[in-house]
Design a protein around this motif. Structure first.
Motif, PDB file in Angstrom:
ATOM      1  N   GLN A 145      36.211  25.258 -10.774  1.00  0.00           N
ATOM      2  CA  GLN A 145      37.274  25.582  -9.819  1.00  0.00           C
ATOM      3  C   GLN A 145      37.274  27.092  -9.573  1.00  0.00           C
ATOM      4  OE1 GLN A 145      39.462  23.429  -8.182  1.00  0.00           O
ATOM      5  NE2 GLN A 145      38.220  21.807  -9.050  1.00  0.00           N
ATOM      6  N   VAL A 146      37.141  27.482  -8.303  1.00  0.00           N
ATOM      7  CA  VAL A 146      37.127  28.893  -7.916  1.00  0.00           C
ATOM      8  C   VAL A 146      38.020  29.087  -6.703  1.00  0.00           C
ATOM      9  CG1 VAL A 146      34.807  29.305  -8.847  1.00  0.00           C
ATOM     10  CG2 VAL A 146      35.077  28.631  -6.459  1.00  0.00           C
ATOM     11  N   GLN A 147      38.355  30.333  -6.416  1.00  0.00           N
ATOM     12  CA  GLN A 147      39.152  30.635  -5.235  1.00  0.00           C
ATOM     13  C   GLN A 147      38.274  30.569  -3.997  1.00  0.00           C
ATOM     14  OE1 GLN A 147      41.167  34.358  -5.721  1.00  0.00           O
ATOM     15  NE2 GLN A 147      42.377  33.631  -7.432  1.00  0.00           N
ATOM     16  N   PRO A 148      38.841  30.130  -2.867  1.00  0.00           N
ATOM     17  CA  PRO A 148      38.085  30.137  -1.614  1.00  0.00           C
ATOM     18  C   PRO A 148      37.525  31.540  -1.360  1.00  0.00           C
ATOM     19  CG  PRO A 148      40.156  28.991  -1.322  1.00  0.00           C
ATOM     20  CD  PRO A 148      40.203  29.625  -2.691  1.00  0.00           C
ATOM     21  N   GLY A 149      36.326  31.596  -0.798  1.00  0.00           N
ATOM     22  CA  GLY A 149      35.689  32.879  -0.509  1.00  0.00           C
ATOM     23  C   GLY A 149      34.847  33.410  -1.655  1.00  0.00           C
ATOM     24  N   SER A 150      34.853  32.715  -2.798  1.00  0.00           N
ATOM     25  CA  SER A 150      34.052  33.157  -3.948  1.00  0.00           C
ATOM     26  C   SER A 150      32.571  32.985  -3.645  1.00  0.00           C
ATOM     27  CB  SER A 150      34.408  32.341  -5.190  1.00  0.00           C
ATOM     28  OG  SER A 150      35.733  32.561  -5.582  1.00  0.00           O
ATOM     29  N   ASN A 151      31.749  33.805  -4.302  1.00  0.00           N
ATOM     30  CA  ASN A 151      30.300  33.710  -4.167  1.00  0.00           C
ATOM     31  C   ASN A 151      29.751  32.583  -5.033  1.00  0.00           C
ATOM     32  OD1 ASN A 151      30.169  35.948  -2.498  1.00  0.00           O
ATOM     33  ND2 ASN A 151      29.679  37.364  -4.153  1.00  0.00           N
ATOM     34  N   VAL A 152      28.785  31.836  -4.481  1.00  0.00           N
ATOM     35  CA  VAL A 152      28.002  30.875  -5.260  1.00  0.00           C
ATOM     36  C   VAL A 152      26.569  31.400  -5.197  1.00  0.00           C
ATOM     37  CG1 VAL A 152      27.233  28.498  -5.525  1.00  0.00           C
ATOM     38  CG2 VAL A 152      29.545  28.974  -4.679  1.00  0.00           C
ATOM     39  N   ARG A 153      26.073  31.882  -6.353  1.00  0.00           N
ATOM     40  CA  ARG A 153      24.745  32.484  -6.420  1.00  0.00           C
ATOM     41  C   ARG A 153      23.709  31.390  -6.653  1.00  0.00           C
ATOM     42  NH1 ARG A 153      28.563  35.129  -8.423  1.00  0.00           N
ATOM     43  NH2 ARG A 153      28.364  34.526 -10.588  1.00  0.00           N
ATOM     44  N   ILE A 154      22.677  31.434  -5.827  1.00  0.00           N
ATOM     45  CA  ILE A 154      21.644  30.388  -5.811  1.00  0.00           C
ATOM     46  C   ILE A 154      20.282  31.010  -6.115  1.00  0.00           C
ATOM     47  CG2 ILE A 154      20.432  28.771  -4.280  1.00  0.00           C
ATOM     48  CD1 ILE A 154      23.354  27.960  -4.918  1.00  0.00           C
ATOM     49  N   LYS A 155      19.494  30.281  -6.925  1.00  0.00           N
ATOM     50  CA  LYS A 155      18.086  30.637  -7.109  1.00  0.00           C
ATOM     51  C   LYS A 155      17.263  29.491  -6.565  1.00  0.00           C
ATOM     52  CE  LYS A 155      18.328  33.992 -10.753  1.00  0.00           C
ATOM     53  NZ  LYS A 155      17.856  34.465 -12.024  1.00  0.00           N
ATOM     54  N   GLU A 156      16.291  29.843  -5.746  1.00  0.00           N
ATOM     55  CA  GLU A 156      15.406  28.856  -5.123  1.00  0.00           C
ATOM     56  C   GLU A 156      14.329  28.436  -6.109  1.00  0.00           C
ATOM     57  OE1 GLU A 156      12.441  28.531  -1.248  1.00  0.00           O
ATOM     58  OE2 GLU A 156      13.526  30.388  -1.629  1.00  0.00           O
ATOM     59  N   SER A 157      13.957  27.168  -6.048  1.00  0.00           N
ATOM     60  CA  SER A 157      12.896  26.660  -6.904  1.00  0.00           C
ATOM     61  C   SER A 157      11.537  27.109  -6.369  1.00  0.00           C
ATOM     62  CB  SER A 157      12.930  25.129  -6.954  1.00  0.00           C
ATOM     63  OG  SER A 157      11.798  24.641  -7.648  1.00  0.00           O
ATOM     64  N   SER A 158      10.711  27.567  -7.288  1.00  0.00           N
ATOM     65  CA  SER A 158       9.323  27.886  -6.954  1.00  0.00           C
ATOM     66  C   SER A 158       8.416  26.741  -7.384  1.00  0.00           C
ATOM     67  CB  SER A 158       8.878  29.166  -7.682  1.00  0.00           C
ATOM     68  OG  SER A 158       9.672  30.252  -7.290  1.00  0.00           O
ATOM     69  N   GLY A 159       9.013  25.628  -7.771  1.00  0.00           N
ATOM     70  CA  GLY A 159       8.244  24.495  -8.259  1.00  0.00           C
ATOM     71  C   GLY A 159       7.965  24.639  -9.745  1.00  0.00           C
ATOM     72  N   PRO A 160       7.144  23.760 -10.276  1.00  0.00           N
ATOM     73  CA  PRO A 160       6.856  23.805 -11.712  1.00  0.00           C
ATOM     74  C   PRO A 160       6.135  25.095 -12.091  1.00  0.00           C
ATOM     75  CG  PRO A 160       6.006  21.776 -10.731  1.00  0.00           C
ATOM     76  CD  PRO A 160       6.497  22.643  -9.621  1.00  0.00           C
ATOM     77  N   SER A 161       6.361  25.513 -13.290  1.00  0.00           N
ATOM     78  CA  SER A 161       5.668  26.716 -13.754  1.00  0.00           C
ATOM     79  C   SER A 161       4.188  26.385 -13.906  1.00  0.00           C
ATOM     80  CB  SER A 161       6.256  27.221 -15.068  1.00  0.00           C
ATOM     81  OG  SER A 161       6.175  26.233 -16.059  1.00  0.00           O
ATOM     82  N   PRO A 162       3.349  27.341 -13.569  1.00  0.00           N
ATOM     83  CA  PRO A 162       1.908  27.068 -13.678  1.00  0.00           C
ATOM     84  C   PRO A 162       1.527  26.829 -15.141  1.00  0.00           C
ATOM     85  CG  PRO A 162       2.323  29.354 -13.025  1.00  0.00           C
ATOM     86  CD  PRO A 162       3.646  28.680 -13.132  1.00  0.00           C
ATOM     87  N   GLU A 163       0.553  25.949 -15.274  1.00  0.00           N
ATOM     88  CA  GLU A 163       0.059  25.672 -16.626  1.00  0.00           C
ATOM     89  C   GLU A 163      -0.595  26.941 -17.154  1.00  0.00           C
ATOM     90  OE1 GLU A 163       0.424  22.848 -18.397  1.00  0.00           O
ATOM     91  OE2 GLU A 163       1.577  22.047 -16.723  1.00  0.00           O
ATOM     92  N   PRO A 164      -0.281  27.270 -18.373  1.00  0.00           N
ATOM     93  CA  PRO A 164      -0.916  28.478 -18.919  1.00  0.00           C
ATOM     94  C   PRO A 164      -2.425  28.260 -19.057  1.00  0.00           C
ATOM     95  CG  PRO A 164       0.364  27.342 -20.611  1.00  0.00           C
ATOM     96  CD  PRO A 164       0.594  26.626 -19.304  1.00  0.00           C
ATOM     97  N   THR A 165      -3.156  29.289 -18.779  1.00  0.00           N
ATOM     98  CA  THR A 165      -4.603  29.231 -18.931  1.00  0.00           C
ATOM     99  C   THR A 165      -4.940  29.654 -20.348  1.00  0.00           C
ATOM    100  OG1 THR A 165      -4.828  29.856 -16.627  1.00  0.00           O
ATOM    101  CG2 THR A 165      -6.787  30.079 -18.006  1.00  0.00           C
ATOM    102  N   ILE A 166      -5.677  28.808 -20.995  1.00  0.00           N
ATOM    103  CA  ILE A 166      -6.050  29.124 -22.378  1.00  0.00           C
ATOM    104  C   ILE A 166      -7.537  29.439 -22.382  1.00  0.00           C
ATOM    105  CG2 ILE A 166      -6.237  28.255 -24.724  1.00  0.00           C
ATOM    106  CD1 ILE A 166      -3.886  26.407 -24.068  1.00  0.00           C
ATOM    107  N   THR A 167      -7.836  30.576 -22.873  1.00  0.00           N
ATOM    108  CA  THR A 167      -9.241  30.978 -22.989  1.00  0.00           C
ATOM    109  C   THR A 167      -9.609  30.929 -24.462  1.00  0.00           C
ATOM    110  OG1 THR A 167      -8.941  32.441 -21.124  1.00  0.00           O
ATOM    111  CG2 THR A 167     -10.903  32.786 -22.461  1.00  0.00           C
ATOM    112  N   ILE A 168     -10.645  30.170 -24.719  1.00  0.00           N
ATOM    113  CA  ILE A 168     -11.091  30.070 -26.111  1.00  0.00           C
ATOM    114  C   ILE A 168     -12.407  30.823 -26.207  1.00  0.00           C
ATOM    115  CG2 ILE A 168     -11.852  28.521 -27.935  1.00  0.00           C
ATOM    116  CD1 ILE A 168     -10.088  26.377 -26.637  1.00  0.00           C
ATOM    117  N   THR A 169     -12.404  31.719 -27.110  1.00  0.00           N
ATOM    118  CA  THR A 169     -13.640  32.452 -27.328  1.00  0.00           C
ATOM    119  C   THR A 169     -14.119  32.130 -28.746  1.00  0.00           C
ATOM    120  OG1 THR A 169     -12.417  34.372 -28.092  1.00  0.00           O
ATOM    121  CG2 THR A 169     -13.054  34.345 -25.792  1.00  0.00           C
TER     122      THR A 169
END
Length: 175
Positions: A145-169
């Motif tokens: 519950q908020v007062q009218p005129g309050s800000n609603v902050r939104i973050k846009e989805s960039s989709g799933p996080s990229p799979e980490p690349t694993i380098t095995i040496t």
């Protein structure tokens, strides 16, 4: 409050007796308590010889507990003991923040602004649950519950996080 002939006098049957009937105490000026706290208003009214009648809450921009209206009005006249009805602020109106998680940004913005709130895009983040171009995060949380005129902050989805690349040496003989 009086009679003629006076009480106790003997008179003939059928004699007219004149009575003077009290109209009660004379009217007094009703204190103006608009703008006072409900508690202070009650004390002021009682000290002036009146009583607090019905107290009705109403949403307003005034702080909670402030008297908005009174009946009879302040500075009018009423008999002592008269009930003075008060309308008291219950504080500002509030609105529930809609749940826009995983909605497309355009429809989320329409829904938020339709509730009288401000849509604020603050960036993006990865989300495994919400596809790119949708809402990944909102603040305040849905149903807050908020007062009218309050800000609603939104973050846009960039989709799933990229799979980490694993380098095995593997160690070589030179190591």
């Amino acid at each position: 409050i009086s009679q003629d002939p006076p009480a106790g006098d003997r008179v003939e049957e059928g004699t007219e007796v004149t009575l003077v009937v009290s109209r009660g105490p004379p009217p007094e000026v009703v204190p103006n308590v608009v703008g006072q706290t409900e508690e202070d208003a009650g004390e002021i009214l009682v000290e002036a010889g009146f009583v607090v009648g019905t107290v009705t809450p109403r949403e307003s921009d005034e702080d909670e507990g402030i008297v908005l209206e009174q009946d009879p009005p302040g500075d009018s006249e009423a008999r002592p003991g008269t009930a003075v009805n008060l309308v008291v602020s219950s504080g500002p109106a509030t609105v529930a923040v809609p749940d826009v998680i995983c909605q497309e940004l355009g429809s989320a913005q329409e829904e938020i602004e339709g509730e009288g709130l401000d849509f604020v895009l603050t960036g993006s983040r990865f989300s495994d649950e919400c596809p790119p171009g949708t809402v990944a995060e909102q603040n305040p949380a849905p149903e807050t519950q908020v007062q009218p005129g309050s800000n609603v902050r939104i973050k846009e989805s960039s989709g799933p996080s990229p799979e980490p690349t694993i380098t095995i040496t593997t160690p070589t003989d030179e190591d």
